[in-house]
Design a protein around this motif. Structure first.
Motif, PDB file in Angstrom:
ATOM      1  N   ALA A 121     127.717 -65.753  56.809  1.00  0.00           N
ATOM      2  CA  ALA A 121     126.840 -65.055  55.867  1.00  0.00           C
ATOM      3  C   ALA A 121     125.914 -66.043  55.169  1.00  0.00           C
ATOM      4  O   ALA A 121     126.338 -67.097  54.711  1.00  0.00           O
ATOM      5  CB  ALA A 121     127.678 -64.309  54.831  1.00  0.00           C
ATOM      6  N   GLY A 122     124.653 -65.695  55.112  1.00  0.00           N
ATOM      7  CA  GLY A 122     123.661 -66.535  54.442  1.00  0.00           C
ATOM      8  C   GLY A 122     122.938 -67.501  55.347  1.00  0.00           C
ATOM      9  O   GLY A 122     121.963 -68.123  54.915  1.00  0.00           O
ATOM     10  N   MET A 123     123.376 -67.640  56.591  1.00  0.00           N
ATOM     11  CA  MET A 123     122.716 -68.613  57.460  1.00  0.00           C
ATOM     12  C   MET A 123     121.263 -68.221  57.761  1.00  0.00           C
ATOM     13  O   MET A 123     120.345 -69.017  57.526  1.00  0.00           O
ATOM     14  CB  MET A 123     123.478 -68.769  58.777  1.00  0.00           C
ATOM     15  N   TRP A 124     121.061 -67.003  58.259  1.00  0.00           N
ATOM     16  CA  TRP A 124     119.715 -66.602  58.664  1.00  0.00           C
ATOM     17  C   TRP A 124     118.753 -66.516  57.479  1.00  0.00           C
ATOM     18  O   TRP A 124     117.681 -67.144  57.509  1.00  0.00           O
ATOM     19  CB  TRP A 124     119.793 -65.288  59.443  1.00  0.00           C
ATOM     20  N   PRO A 125     119.080 -65.795  56.379  1.00  0.00           N
ATOM     21  CA  PRO A 125     118.151 -65.810  55.242  1.00  0.00           C
ATOM     22  C   PRO A 125     118.068 -67.185  54.599  1.00  0.00           C
ATOM     23  O   PRO A 125     117.040 -67.549  54.025  1.00  0.00           O
ATOM     24  CB  PRO A 125     118.744 -64.771  54.284  1.00  0.00           C
ATOM     25  N   GLY A 126     119.154 -67.968  54.684  1.00  0.00           N
ATOM     26  CA  GLY A 126     119.123 -69.323  54.135  1.00  0.00           C
ATOM     27  C   GLY A 126     118.132 -70.212  54.864  1.00  0.00           C
ATOM     28  O   GLY A 126     117.479 -71.070  54.255  1.00  0.00           O
ATOM     29  N   MET A 127     118.010 -70.011  56.163  1.00  0.00           N
ATOM     30  CA  MET A 127     117.025 -70.784  56.930  1.00  0.00           C
ATOM     31  C   MET A 127     115.609 -70.420  56.504  1.00  0.00           C
ATOM     32  O   MET A 127     114.738 -71.290  56.391  1.00  0.00           O
ATOM     33  CB  MET A 127     117.234 -70.547  58.431  1.00  0.00           C
ATOM     34  N   SER A 128     115.372 -69.141  56.235  1.00  0.00           N
ATOM     35  CA  SER A 128     114.052 -68.726  55.730  1.00  0.00           C
ATOM     36  C   SER A 128     113.781 -69.331  54.361  1.00  0.00           C
ATOM     37  O   SER A 128     112.671 -69.813  54.084  1.00  0.00           O
ATOM     38  CB  SER A 128     113.977 -67.193  55.654  1.00  0.00           C
ATOM     39  N   LEU A 129     114.800 -69.303  53.487  1.00  0.00           N
ATOM     40  CA  LEU A 129     114.652 -69.924  52.172  1.00  0.00           C
ATOM     41  C   LEU A 129     114.354 -71.413  52.309  1.00  0.00           C
ATOM     42  O   LEU A 129     113.477 -71.951  51.610  1.00  0.00           O
ATOM     43  CB  LEU A 129     115.935 -69.716  51.361  1.00  0.00           C
ATOM     44  N   PHE A 130     115.053 -72.087  53.187  1.00  0.00           N
ATOM     45  CA  PHE A 130     114.845 -73.519  53.411  1.00  0.00           C
ATOM     46  C   PHE A 130     113.395 -73.795  53.811  1.00  0.00           C
ATOM     47  O   PHE A 130     112.764 -74.732  53.307  1.00  0.00           O
ATOM     48  CB  PHE A 130     115.798 -73.992  54.512  1.00  0.00           C
TER      49      PHE A 130
END
Length: 464
Positions: A121-130
């Motif tokens: 959880a959080g990997m895909w949106p976290g990559m966008s945030l990054f």
């Protein structure tokens, strides 16, 4: 600035591509395990003693914890170290992926799928945030597309390599799919530790010192993504990414009350639901089209679907960045292609040539799937960064990705193997395909509504 962003591309995109490739492989290999070594009774269902519906339940359980923990994970990443948090996710995925070798029954399968969703959880949106820490949103779709191709290459490669794992069936007491889980899990685990050194942390303003906290006190300081004049130029071009990290609960509340994430959520619900449905049940659909296909043939035919997906990404997302004010158009045309492909794969017929025509329909679905997810996530950042800053991207991208993945719950749990009566219909899986067509039409409608509403209300920064 083009040279500066090129340097960032070389530093960020390769590790992003690899982490997404491997995590996608670990997440999706259960779908292939359903049709591996069926003749010897070593496919997933036979080996664990579970039904097709229980397989569907396990596939859907991944998204239960994934959806619930998306927002908390992304908020933690924003408050802590983005690079360390992403490395933590990949290490955890590697551990759970390797542990799947030990599954012996339905209970173990369910528990590990729940845990896999929780840690990823959080990997895909976290990559966008990054990415928003290093790139302005108008430059993002192409780059999201670049590393999103890893999912398509992963699906193709995992499909092809699974043919080899089937030949390892019985070696050292492991069946073919257990070898697949073991190898992909261990490789992912190793990459997770490498990412601690490889990924840069958030950029620092000139003269700013790196924060030391409990999460990075004992870790080596990552090498900055840019130095010298390049770092100064980047700071001038993207000051907003350097100065909006100290958000409050009130800021989060404003994001959660912003109506703009609802159309994006519906867009994502449809396309990610269809994408994950095809990824999980691609070989099952192919088997239904032609029951004479062997397990190896199914693996080999599954791969080109994702090669077409990759082609869609690399051709459409750069154009959508150039015409970034027309995101809805570049989302809707590929989505219409998915609908067309599903209709062909459903109604092309049952003759020998028609069956290949139905396969071509799946290839068209693959091409249409490619650009839609990157465009949705880029549009989310494009809308929420100027309005709410970093917390806007962190929360909105997690909400869109998390709640949008309820579409994956629908397609993984309720369709195909999860709808046994649908397999007995003619054409086979006609009900499942029409459900997917319906949610794709909803996605197109949401993109059009978003465009019209933005023209009426504008997208000014919050509080203006």
């Amino acid at each position: 600035m083009r040279k500066v962003y090129r340097k960032l591309d070389l530093r960020i995109i390769p590790p992003f591509w690899l982490l997404y490739f491997l995590c996608s492989a670990v997440r999706s290999n259960v779908g292939l395990a359903q049709t591996m070594n069926t003749s010897s009774g070593h496919d997933l269902e036979s080996y664990l003693g579970i039904s097709a519906h229980q397989v569907s339940t396990g596939l859907a359980l991944f998204y239960v914890t994934y959806v619930v923990l998306e927002v908390p994970s992304n908020l933690a990443m924003s408050k802590l170290s983005p690079s360390v948090w992403l490395a933590r996710i990949v290490i955890s995925v590697g551990v759970i992926g390797t542990a799947m070798v030990a599954m012996k029954n339905a209970a173990g399968y369910y528990v590990l799928r729940l845990l896999l969703g929780a840690v990823e959880a959080g990997m895909w949106p976290g990559m966008s945030l990054f990415l928003t820490l290093f790139y302005p949103p108008r430059r993002m779709a192409k780059r999201v597309g670049w590393y999103f191709t890893a999912s398509q290459v992963s699906a193709a490669v995992v499909g092809l390599v699974s043919a080899g794992f089937q030949e390892m069936d019985g070696i050292d007491g492991l069946v073919g799919f257990q070898w697949m889980f073991l190898i992909w899990g261990l490789v992912t685990l190793v990459l997770g530790f490498v990412l601690i050194w490889w990924l840069p942390d958030r950029p620092l303003a000139p003269g700013e010192e790196r924060r030391i906290g409990w999460w990075n006190r004992f870790l080596p300081a990552p090498k900055p993504a840019l130095n010298g004049e390049d770092a100064i130029l980047h700071y001038r071009d993207l000051k907003s990414a350097y100065h909006n990290t100290n958000w409050t609960i009130r800021d989060l509340g404003r994001v959660l009350l912003d109506w703009r994430f609802w159309p994006l959520l519906i867009m994502y619900f449809g396309v990610v639901g269809v994408g994950n449905g095809v990824q999980s049940y691609g070989t099952v659909i192919l088997k239904a089209i032609n029951p004479s296909f062997s397990g190896v043939e199914l693996s080999l035919l599954y791969a080109p679907i994702w090669i077409c997906d990759l082609i869609g990404i690399v051709t459409v997302t750069p154009i959508s960045d150039y015409f970034h004010k027309q995101r809805a158009l570049f989302f809707s045309i590929p989505t219409l292609l998915q609908i067309t492909g599903l209709l062909i794969s459903t109604y092309a017929g049952d003759s020998s040539s028609a069956k290949w025509g139905r396969y071509v329909g799946l290839l068209i679905v693959g091409f249409g799937l490619g650009p839609t997810v990157p465009i949705t996530m880029t549009w989310t950042a494009e809308i929420f960064q100027p309005r709410h800053g970093e917390i806007g991207v962190a929360a909105a991208s997690a909400l869109v990705s998390g709640l949008g993945n309820l579409g994956s719950v629908v397609t993984n749990y309720a369709l195909f193997s999860g709808w046994p009566e649908d397999a007995k219909r003619h054409p086979v899986y006609v009900g499942s395909n029409w459900v997917m067509i319906g949610i794709l039409f909803a996605s197109i409608s949401a993109s059009i509504a978003m465009t019209l509403l933005l023209k009426v209300t504008g997208n000014r920064a919050n509080g203006q």
